[in-house]
Design a protein around this motif. Sequence first.
Motif, short mmCIF file in Angstrom:
data_model
loop_
_atom_site.label_atom_id
_atom_site.label_comp_id
_atom_site.label_asym_id
_atom_site.label_seq_id
_atom_site.Cartn_x
_atom_site.Cartn_y
_atom_site.Cartn_z
N GLY A 1 0.80 -1.22 0.00
CA GLY A 1 0.00 0.00 0.00
C GLY A 1 0.83 1.26 0.00
O GLY A 1 0.28 2.36 0.16
N TYR A 2 2.12 1.14 -0.20
CA TYR A 2 3.00 2.32 -0.12
C TYR A 2 2.62 3.37 -1.18
O TYR A 2 2.60 4.56 -0.90
CB TYR A 2 4.45 1.89 -0.30
CG TYR A 2 5.46 2.95 0.08
CD1 TYR A 2 5.89 3.09 1.41
CD2 TYR A 2 6.01 3.81 -0.87
CE1 TYR A 2 6.80 4.06 1.76
CE2 TYR A 2 6.93 4.78 -0.52
CZ TYR A 2 7.33 4.91 0.80
OH TYR A 2 8.24 5.88 1.15
N GLY A 3 2.31 2.92 -2.37
CA GLY A 3 2.04 3.86 -3.46
C GLY A 3 0.57 4.15 -3.70
O GLY A 3 0.23 4.81 -4.69
N ALA B 1 -5.26 5.97 -1.62
CA ALA B 1 -6.22 5.90 -0.51
C ALA B 1 -5.99 4.62 0.28
O ALA B 1 -5.45 3.64 -0.23
CB ALA B 1 -7.65 5.92 -1.05
N GLY B 2 -6.42 4.66 1.54
CA GLY B 2 -6.28 3.49 2.40
C GLY B 2 -4.97 3.47 3.16
O GLY B 2 -4.10 4.33 2.97
N LYS C 1 -12.14 10.79 3.63
CA LYS C 1 -11.20 10.77 4.76
C LYS C 1 -10.16 9.67 4.62
O LYS C 1 -9.17 9.63 5.36
CB LYS C 1 -11.95 10.61 6.08
CG LYS C 1 -12.68 9.27 6.23
CD LYS C 1 -13.41 9.21 7.57
CE LYS C 1 -14.13 7.88 7.74
NZ LYS C 1 -14.85 7.82 9.05
N HIS C 2 -10.40 8.75 3.70
CA HIS C 2 -9.45 7.65 3.48
C HIS C 2 -8.42 7.97 2.40
O HIS C 2 -7.51 7.17 2.18
CB HIS C 2 -10.22 6.38 3.12
CG HIS C 2 -11.17 5.93 4.17
ND1 HIS C 2 -10.75 5.35 5.34
CD2 HIS C 2 -12.53 6.02 4.24
CE1 HIS C 2 -11.82 5.07 6.09
NE2 HIS C 2 -12.89 5.46 5.45
N HIS C 3 -8.56 9.10 1.74
CA HIS C 3 -7.58 9.51 0.74
C HIS C 3 -6.39 10.21 1.42
O HIS C 3 -6.55 10.88 2.44
CB HIS C 3 -8.21 10.46 -0.27
CG HIS C 3 -9.03 9.77 -1.31
ND1 HIS C 3 -10.41 9.66 -1.22
CD2 HIS C 3 -8.66 9.12 -2.45
CE1 HIS C 3 -10.86 8.99 -2.27
NE2 HIS C 3 -9.82 8.65 -3.03
N ARG C 4 -5.23 10.04 0.83
CA ARG C 4 -4.00 10.65 1.36
C ARG C 4 -3.87 12.05 0.77
O ARG C 4 -3.29 12.25 -0.29
CB ARG C 4 -2.80 9.76 1.01
CG ARG C 4 -2.96 8.35 1.55
CD ARG C 4 -1.83 7.43 1.08
NE ARG C 4 -2.06 6.06 1.51
CZ ARG C 4 -1.24 5.05 1.25
NH1 ARG C 4 -0.12 5.27 0.56
NH2 ARG C 4 -1.52 3.83 1.66
N LYS C 5 -4.40 13.00 1.48
CA LYS C 5 -4.52 14.36 0.96
C LYS C 5 -3.18 15.06 0.78
O LYS C 5 -3.08 16.07 0.08
CB LYS C 5 -5.43 15.18 1.88
CG LYS C 5 -6.83 14.59 2.01
CD LYS C 5 -7.67 15.37 3.00
CE LYS C 5 -9.05 14.75 3.18
NZ LYS C 5 -8.98 13.38 3.76
#
Length: 202
Positions: free
Chosen positions: A12-14, A17-18, A189-193
């Motif tokens: 999940g590094y790249g 989301a999550g 809220k699960h996205h990496r803003k």
Amino acid sequence: MKKYCIYTDEVGYGAWAGPVVVCSVLSQEVANAQIKDSIRDSKSLTKNARYKLLHVIKQKHMFAIAWLHAVDIDKFGLRVATDKAIVQSWSILLSRYKLNVQTNLFGERLLDIVIDGKYIPKTEHNVKSIINGDKNNLMISYASIIAKETRDAYMCELHKIYKEYSWNSNVGYGTIKHRDAIAAYGVTKHHRKSYKPLQKYI
């Protein structure tokens, strides 16, 4: 006293989301770092093949999972958040199985850690990193399979709430379909803003 080795990988590094998910697998034998096996990197196996292997691995090996979510990644940065999850997985594993991994009477360390990739978190443990370890090391491949199946299952559960983003298929990565959904519905809220590719949607 027994000597232990922990093998660690993350997934999940790249993703856009999550969470980033880390799995550490414990062995009482130090495996050859260059071992080849038909079990390859989890990302190159079919989902059905990974699922079948998952239960066998969990039955035969001690393991621990740790993860940090998007809010943590935005707060600490991806590299620091991943390192925190890695170290946390080691702590969980050692605590869960109540292992004495300090030194023996001869002052030899009773714990070695082998991690996939080139980055080593700050730690007092003896850690070795292996580039492409998930493709060349059997135990790291096991860790990769557990981590990926755990994360994929979590993203599929989120998909039930956020169906527009197709997380059941892209598991949070920046596919065209995922990007189109972000453009249409915005970020969750699960996205990496903090990710640069997401800035234009915020």
